[in-house]
Design a protein around this motif. Sequence first.
Motif, mmCIF file in Angstrom:
data_model
loop_
_atom_site.group_PDB
_atom_site.id
_atom_site.type_symbol
_atom_site.label_atom_id
_atom_site.label_comp_id
_atom_site.label_asym_id
_atom_site.label_seq_id
_atom_site.Cartn_x
_atom_site.Cartn_y
_atom_site.Cartn_z
ATOM 1 N N MET A 1 0.841 -1.173 0.000
ATOM 2 C CA MET A 1 0.000 0.000 0.000
ATOM 3 C C MET A 1 0.884 1.233 0.000
ATOM 4 S SD MET A 1 -3.032 0.854 2.618
ATOM 5 C CE MET A 1 -3.324 2.522 3.062
ATOM 6 N N CYS A 2 0.464 2.253 -0.667
ATOM 7 C CA CYS A 2 1.219 3.496 -0.745
ATOM 8 C C CYS A 2 1.265 4.158 0.627
ATOM 9 C CB CYS A 2 0.568 4.437 -1.764
ATOM 10 S SG CYS A 2 1.439 5.991 -1.929
ATOM 11 N N GLY A 3 2.461 4.552 1.056
ATOM 12 C CA GLY A 3 2.631 5.122 2.384
ATOM 13 C C GLY A 3 2.105 6.526 2.528
ATOM 14 N N GLY A 4 1.947 7.251 1.420
ATOM 15 C CA GLY A 4 1.520 8.635 1.506
ATOM 16 C C GLY A 4 0.021 8.845 1.405
ATOM 17 N N VAL A 5 -0.751 7.789 1.505
ATOM 18 C CA VAL A 5 -2.193 7.898 1.329
ATOM 19 C C VAL A 5 -2.836 8.491 2.574
ATOM 20 C CG1 VAL A 5 -4.312 6.580 0.951
ATOM 21 C CG2 VAL A 5 -2.224 5.964 -0.253
ATOM 22 N N ARG A 6 -3.664 9.500 2.381
ATOM 23 C CA ARG A 6 -4.460 10.129 3.429
ATOM 24 C C ARG A 6 -3.629 10.622 4.604
ATOM 25 N NH1 ARG A 6 -7.788 5.466 2.498
ATOM 26 N NH2 ARG A 6 -9.305 5.985 0.928
ATOM 27 N N GLY A 7 -2.435 11.128 4.329
ATOM 28 C CA GLY A 7 -1.641 11.767 5.365
ATOM 29 C C GLY A 7 -0.918 10.831 6.299
ATOM 30 N N VAL A 8 -0.861 9.545 5.979
ATOM 31 C CA VAL A 8 -0.163 8.588 6.831
ATOM 32 C C VAL A 8 1.147 8.212 6.175
ATOM 33 C CG1 VAL A 8 -0.280 6.325 7.912
ATOM 34 C CG2 VAL A 8 -2.335 7.705 7.725
ATOM 35 N N GLY A 9 2.243 8.373 6.909
ATOM 36 C CA GLY A 9 3.561 8.078 6.363
ATOM 37 C C GLY A 9 3.830 6.591 6.292
ATOM 38 N N ALA A 10 5.023 6.242 5.830
ATOM 39 C CA ALA A 10 5.394 4.840 5.651
ATOM 40 C C ALA A 10 5.416 4.093 6.977
ATOM 41 C CB ALA A 10 6.757 4.748 4.965
ATOM 42 N N GLY A 11 5.741 4.786 8.052
ATOM 43 C CA GLY A 11 5.783 4.142 9.355
ATOM 44 C C GLY A 11 4.458 4.199 10.095
ATOM 45 N N GLY A 12 3.401 4.645 9.444
ATOM 46 C CA GLY A 12 2.107 4.752 10.085
ATOM 47 C C GLY A 12 1.954 6.028 10.895
ATOM 48 N N ILE A 13 2.879 6.972 10.711
ATOM 49 C CA ILE A 13 2.846 8.225 11.451
ATOM 50 C C ILE A 13 2.043 9.242 10.637
ATOM 51 C CG2 ILE A 13 4.238 10.083 12.407
ATOM 52 C CD1 ILE A 13 6.516 8.010 12.645
ATOM 53 N N ILE A 14 1.102 9.877 11.292
ATOM 54 C CA ILE A 14 0.254 10.872 10.628
ATOM 55 C C ILE A 14 1.055 12.139 10.386
ATOM 56 C CG2 ILE A 14 -1.840 12.244 10.876
ATOM 57 C CD1 ILE A 14 -2.922 9.991 12.619
ATOM 58 N N SER A 15 0.857 12.757 9.220
ATOM 59 C CA SER A 15 1.616 13.956 8.870
ATOM 60 C C SER A 15 1.213 15.141 9.738
ATOM 61 C CB SER A 15 1.405 14.295 7.394
ATOM 62 O OG SER A 15 0.089 14.740 7.194
#
Length: 75
Positions: free
Chosen positions: A1-15
Motif C-alpha cells: 500500500m502506498c505510504g503517503g495515502v491520506r496523510g499517513v507516512g510509511a511508518g504509520g505516522i500521521i503527517s
Amino acid sequence: MCGGVRGVGAGGIISTAFCLLYKLFTLRLTRKQVNGLINHTDSPYIRGLGFMYIRYVHTGFHNRLPIFGTGMNLS
C-alpha cells in the motif's frame, strides 16, 4: 500500500498537516477565521491548510468557492 495515502507516512505516522487540520476541526473555526487562512499572504502552506479545512470539514461550502481567475464557481 502506498505510504503517503491520506496523510499517513510509511511508518504509520500521521503527517503534521493532518494533525493541524484535526486541531482546527476541534477549534470549530468561524467563517472569518477560515477566510483569514485562505487569504493569508505570508505562507502558501497556511493557505493550503485553509483549503484542506474546507475540503474535509465543510463539505457543502467548497462548492461555492470561485475558481480563481475565471469568475466561475465550482458548482
